[in-house]
Design a protein around this motif. Structure first.
Motif, PDB file in Angstrom:
ATOM      1  N   LEU A 326     130.566 -64.125  51.662  1.00 43.92           N
ATOM      2  CA  LEU A 326     130.755 -63.052  52.641  1.00 43.92           C
ATOM      3  C   LEU A 326     130.538 -61.694  51.989  1.00 43.92           C
ATOM      4  O   LEU A 326     129.889 -60.819  52.563  1.00 43.92           O
ATOM      5  N   VAL A 327     131.087 -61.511  50.800  1.00 37.85           N
ATOM      6  CA  VAL A 327     130.930 -60.221  50.118  1.00 37.85           C
ATOM      7  C   VAL A 327     129.453 -59.975  49.808  1.00 37.85           C
ATOM      8  O   VAL A 327     128.933 -58.879  50.029  1.00 37.85           O
ATOM      9  N   ALA A 328     128.776 -61.011  49.330  1.00 38.50           N
ATOM     10  CA  ALA A 328     127.360 -60.858  48.981  1.00 38.50           C
ATOM     11  C   ALA A 328     126.549 -60.503  50.221  1.00 38.50           C
ATOM     12  O   ALA A 328     125.663 -59.646  50.173  1.00 38.50           O
ATOM     13  N   ARG A 329     126.859 -61.139  51.357  1.00 40.93           N
ATOM     14  CA  ARG A 329     126.129 -60.835  52.590  1.00 40.93           C
ATOM     15  C   ARG A 329     126.404 -59.399  53.036  1.00 40.93           C
ATOM     16  O   ARG A 329     125.497 -58.653  53.400  1.00 40.93           O
ATOM     17  N   LEU A 330     127.676 -58.997  52.987  1.00 36.25           N
ATOM     18  CA  LEU A 330     128.016 -57.625  53.392  1.00 36.25           C
ATOM     19  C   LEU A 330     127.299 -56.609  52.498  1.00 36.25           C
ATOM     20  O   LEU A 330     126.897 -55.541  52.947  1.00 36.25           O
ATOM     21  N   ALA A 331     127.120 -56.949  51.236  1.00 36.41           N
ATOM     22  CA  ALA A 331     126.461 -56.033  50.290  1.00 36.41           C
ATOM     23  C   ALA A 331     124.944 -56.064  50.450  1.00 36.41           C
ATOM     24  O   ALA A 331     124.247 -55.269  49.825  1.00 36.41           O
ATOM     25  N   GLY A 332     124.432 -56.992  51.254  1.00 36.12           N
ATOM     26  CA  GLY A 332     122.982 -57.091  51.439  1.00 36.12           C
ATOM     27  C   GLY A 332     122.292 -57.771  50.267  1.00 36.12           C
ATOM     28  O   GLY A 332     121.076 -57.636  50.104  1.00 36.12           O
ATOM     29  N   ALA A 333     123.032 -58.510  49.447  1.00 36.00           N
ATOM     30  CA  ALA A 333     122.426 -59.177  48.287  1.00 36.00           C
ATOM     31  C   ALA A 333     121.640 -60.405  48.723  1.00 36.00           C
ATOM     32  O   ALA A 333     122.085 -61.147  49.604  1.00 36.00           O
ATOM     33  N   THR A 334     120.499 -60.607  48.117  1.00 38.92           N
ATOM     34  CA  THR A 334     119.716 -61.806  48.382  1.00 38.92           C
ATOM     35  C   THR A 334     120.521 -63.011  47.909  1.00 38.92           C
ATOM     36  O   THR A 334     120.987 -63.018  46.761  1.00 38.92           O
ATOM     37  N   PRO A 335     120.705 -64.017  48.781  1.00 35.81           N
ATOM     38  CA  PRO A 335     121.530 -65.164  48.351  1.00 35.81           C
ATOM     39  C   PRO A 335     120.957 -65.820  47.096  1.00 35.81           C
ATOM     40  O   PRO A 335     119.739 -65.935  46.959  1.00 35.81           O
ATOM     41  N   ILE A 336     121.848 -66.198  46.205  1.00 36.62           N
ATOM     42  CA  ILE A 336     121.427 -66.891  44.990  1.00 36.62           C
ATOM     43  C   ILE A 336     121.288 -68.370  45.337  1.00 36.62           C
ATOM     44  O   ILE A 336     122.225 -68.963  45.880  1.00 36.62           O
ATOM     45  N   VAL A 337     120.129 -68.936  45.065  1.00 40.21           N
ATOM     46  CA  VAL A 337     119.941 -70.366  45.349  1.00 40.21           C
ATOM     47  C   VAL A 337     120.339 -71.140  44.092  1.00 40.21           C
ATOM     48  O   VAL A 337     119.734 -70.977  43.037  1.00 40.21           O
ATOM     49  N   ARG A 338     121.397 -71.909  44.226  1.00 41.77           N
ATOM     50  CA  ARG A 338     121.815 -72.728  43.083  1.00 41.77           C
ATOM     51  C   ARG A 338     121.665 -74.186  43.448  1.00 41.77           C
ATOM     52  O   ARG A 338     122.254 -74.652  44.416  1.00 41.77           O
ATOM     53  N   HIS A 339     120.881 -74.875  42.674  1.00 36.71           N
ATOM     54  CA  HIS A 339     120.736 -76.297  42.929  1.00 36.71           C
ATOM     55  C   HIS A 339     121.962 -76.988  42.355  1.00 36.71           C
ATOM     56  O   HIS A 339     122.476 -76.579  41.321  1.00 36.71           O
ATOM     57  N   PRO A 340     122.445 -78.019  43.033  1.00 30.15           N
ATOM     58  CA  PRO A 340     123.664 -78.662  42.550  1.00 30.15           C
ATOM     59  C   PRO A 340     123.479 -79.232  41.143  1.00 30.15           C
ATOM     60  O   PRO A 340     122.392 -79.688  40.799  1.00 30.15           O
ATOM     61  N   LEU A 341     124.533 -79.134  40.368  1.00 28.42           N
ATOM     62  CA  LEU A 341     124.535 -79.756  39.041  1.00 28.42           C
ATOM     63  C   LEU A 341     125.305 -81.061  39.169  1.00 28.42           C
ATOM     64  O   LEU A 341     126.239 -81.155  39.974  1.00 28.42           O
ATOM     65  N   TYR A 342     124.929 -82.027  38.373  1.00 33.56           N
ATOM     66  CA  TYR A 342     125.624 -83.316  38.421  1.00 33.56           C
ATOM     67  C   TYR A 342     126.151 -83.680  37.046  1.00 33.56           C
ATOM     68  O   TYR A 342     125.582 -83.299  36.021  1.00 33.56           O
ATOM     69  N   ALA A 343     127.256 -84.393  37.062  1.00 37.99           N
ATOM     70  CA  ALA A 343     127.844 -84.883  35.818  1.00 37.99           C
ATOM     71  C   ALA A 343     128.275 -86.334  36.056  1.00 37.99           C
ATOM     72  O   ALA A 343     128.322 -86.799  37.202  1.00 37.99           O
ATOM     73  N   VAL A 344     128.583 -87.009  34.979  1.00 41.72           N
ATOM     74  CA  VAL A 344     129.012 -88.409  35.075  1.00 41.72           C
ATOM     75  C   VAL A 344     130.528 -88.426  35.290  1.00 41.72           C
ATOM     76  O   VAL A 344     131.272 -87.787  34.530  1.00 41.72           O
ATOM     77  N   ALA A 345     130.966 -89.146  36.325  1.00 37.74           N
ATOM     78  CA  ALA A 345     132.408 -89.229  36.598  1.00 37.74           C
ATOM     79  C   ALA A 345     133.081 -90.089  35.532  1.00 37.74           C
ATOM     80  O   ALA A 345     132.640 -91.209  35.257  1.00 37.74           O
ATOM     81  N   GLY A 346     134.138 -89.550  34.945  1.00 36.59           N
ATOM     82  CA  GLY A 346     134.948 -90.326  34.001  1.00 36.59           C
ATOM     83  C   GLY A 346     136.201 -90.810  34.706  1.00 36.59           C
ATOM     84  O   GLY A 346     137.212 -91.098  34.064  1.00 36.59           O
ATOM     85  N   PHE A 347     136.166 -90.875  36.043  1.00 35.76           N
ATOM     86  CA  PHE A 347     137.359 -91.204  36.828  1.00 35.76           C
ATOM     87  C   PHE A 347     136.964 -91.993  38.076  1.00 35.76           C
ATOM     88  O   PHE A 347     135.788 -92.014  38.451  1.00 35.76           O
ATOM     89  N   ASP A 348     137.949 -92.636  38.669  1.00 35.76           N
ATOM     90  CA  ASP A 348     137.754 -93.304  39.965  1.00 35.76           C
ATOM     91  C   ASP A 348     138.518 -92.489  41.003  1.00 35.76           C
ATOM     92  O   ASP A 348     139.602 -91.983  40.713  1.00 35.76           O
ATOM     93  N   ARG A 349     137.965 -92.362  42.166  1.00 26.90           N
ATOM     94  CA  ARG A 349     138.690 -91.629  43.220  1.00 26.90           C
ATOM     95  C   ARG A 349     138.232 -92.096  44.592  1.00 26.90           C
ATOM     96  O   ARG A 349     137.031 -92.207  44.837  1.00 26.90           O
ATOM     97  N   ASN A 350     139.183 -92.344  45.454  1.00 24.83           N
ATOM     98  CA  ASN A 350     138.843 -92.698  46.830  1.00 24.83           C
ATOM     99  C   ASN A 350     138.373 -91.448  47.560  1.00 24.83           C
ATOM    100  O   ASN A 350     138.837 -90.345  47.266  1.00 24.83           O
TER     101      ASN A 350
END
Ligand SMILES: Nc1nc2c(c(=O)[nH]1)N[C@H]1C(S)=C(S)[C@@H](COP(=O)(O)OP(=O)(O)OC[C@H]3O[C@@H](n4cnc5c(N)ncnc54)[C@H](O)[C@@H]3O)O[C@H]1N2
Ligand code: MOO
Length: 422
Positions: A326-350
């Protein structure tokens, strides 16, 4: 799920909008603030360019040597074997007068203006010197080790586009071009208010049932930026008239009012009613996330209102997913495109049906392929701060039947991106 990235089963996004869908709806409704100011170069850091800035001159401004060595005037044949008689020296900042004839050479240093008549520079490591002449040990072609005027930037080319968030690299480009000032969007004024009768400011006594306000200092810190005019709106108790007047007052002077607490469904949750009583609107975003579900968005007069949940982790996740954008939009900043980063899960989760869960997680090592392994640090909870401080970011557990099992790839959002303009 065992292989590859955890994917979302659309049947399970029943609890609400995905974070992307909810954000898109919110941003559709928000326009950049009007107003610009002209700032000196160094003050432009962290501000958003409001009008494209064009190059007043070429960069580099003149042809020059990229190496310490010898500038050669090649004969018409183009051959570079044999000796070139050294007829002078040229250093950076002191261009040479006159023209060099074919078969002659000039001792030259990196950054020095390329002498008229010369064709190439040969590095000093690649020559023999004898009897006042230079003998290249390898073939030299026209243009070798010469940087041409305008090869970086052509005159009148756009240096900074509208919407650029100025950082050190942009300052360097403007300075290289001799630009001393530029037009930027005015700062976005953001007020942060904590709501809750139980909240005490630091330094106050904790009476029975009271807690210290920790969201305000956290949110103010996440918002601290040269592009933000920050206002600490203090604490208001869960009481209709004081909540209403605090929000209404802030809305008069702010572009964005961020509240925390009081947005859920209880009778003591006054934020929505207060905004509505002052003639504004505030609606739950219906975002399928955990924590942070009760997030609310609306308007009061010209101000945008973001109601974050009271639980600290939920407030932080709400800021990550909506507040900073919201702040970036109000400031008129061009949205930063961030591609998702992935990591290996060391845990189990439902999985949580219908909800993307943002779980604080730490990078605990690397797997055999050099990929980061992340772990969720035991029992979390949206009211807990300690695990958050031990984490490096958030794992995103998507809604779906299988959840996440050890060895799955999970999306990982680094904590460094949980900031305004990050
Ligand atoms: N019946 C239901 N109860 C609740 C629901 C629900 O869906 N149905 N949602 C829960 C969830 S999830 C959250 S999150 C909270 C959000 O509620 P509010 O935004 O109205 O927040 P509060 O009730 O005011 O506070 C929640 C919690 O956070 C503490 N808090 C509040 N402000 C601060 C602050 N500035 N610094 C530190 N801690 C703060 C507050 O004391 C409460 O413990 O609602 C659930 N309930
Ligand atoms: O937003 Mo609440 O804290 O989801 O848990």
């Amino acid at each position: 799920m065992k292989d590859g990235a955890a994917t979302v089963d659309p049947c399970f996004i029943s609890g609400g909008l995905t974070p992307q869908e909810a954000l898109a709806l919110v941003l559709e409704d928000v326009a950049p603030v009007a107003g610009t100011e002209t700032l000196r170069l160094a003050e432009m850091a962290g501000r958003v360019v409001s009008t494209p800035i064009r190059a007043p001159r070429a960069l580099p401004p003149f042809d020059h040597s990229a190496m310490d060595g010898y500038a050669l005037a090649l004969p018409a044949s183009g051959r570079s074997w044999g000796g070139f008689r050294i007829v002078g020296t040229v250093v950076a900042g002191r261009p040479m007068r006159g023209e060099i004839a074919a078969g002659e050479a000039v001792r030259i240093f990196t950054g020095a203006a390329f002498p008229l008549g010369c064709d190439a520079v040969v590095m000093q490591e690649h020559v023999d010197l004898r009897d006042g002449a230079v003998f290249p040990r390898r073939e030299v072609r026209a243009g070798d080790n010469v940087r041409l005027a305008g090869e970086d930037v052509a005159p009148d080319e756009i240096l900074l586009r509208e919407g650029t968030l100025v950082d050190a690299r942009h300052l360097a480009l403007l300075a290289a071009s001799g630009i001393v000032e530029g037009k930027v969007a005015r700062r976005v004024r953001v007020t942060v208010i904590s709501t809750g009768t139980e909240l005490r400011a630091l330094g106050e006594n904790l009476s029975e049932g009271a807690i210290y306000d920790s969201n305000r200092v956290m949110l103010l810190e996440l918002l601290r930026h040269p592009g933000v005019d920050l206002v600490d709106g203090g604490i208001v108790p869960d009481e209709p008239s004081s909540t209403a007047s605090a929000i209404a007052e802030a809305a008069v002077t702010s572009d964005l009012v961020i509240t925390s607490g009081g947005v859920s469904v209880g009778e003591q949750d006054f934020v929505r009613r207060s905004v509505e009583a002052s003639g504004g609107s505030l609606r739950p975003l219906k975002m399928g996330i955990k924590p942070g579900k009760p997030l609310a968005f609306g308007r009061l007069g010209k101000a945008v209102i973001l109601g974050l949940p009271g639980n600290p982790l939920a407030a932080l996740v709400g800021f990550l997913l909506v507040g900073r954008h919201l702040v970036a939009r109000l400031a008129g900043a061009t949205p930063i495109v961030r591609h998702p980063l992935y990591a290996v899960a060391g845990f189990d989760r439902n999985a949580s049906p219908g909800r993307f869960e943002y779980a604080p997680a730490a990078v605990v090592g690397m797997d055999a392929f050099g990929r980061p392994v992340v772990d969720t640090l035991g029992r979390g909870g949206s009211a807990r701060l300690l695990p958050l401080t031990r984490s490096d970011g958030f794992c995103v557990v998507p809604p779906g039947v299988q959840g996440v099992a050890k060895g799955d790839m999970v999306e990982f959002v680094p904590m460094a991106t949980v900031r305004v303009f990050a």
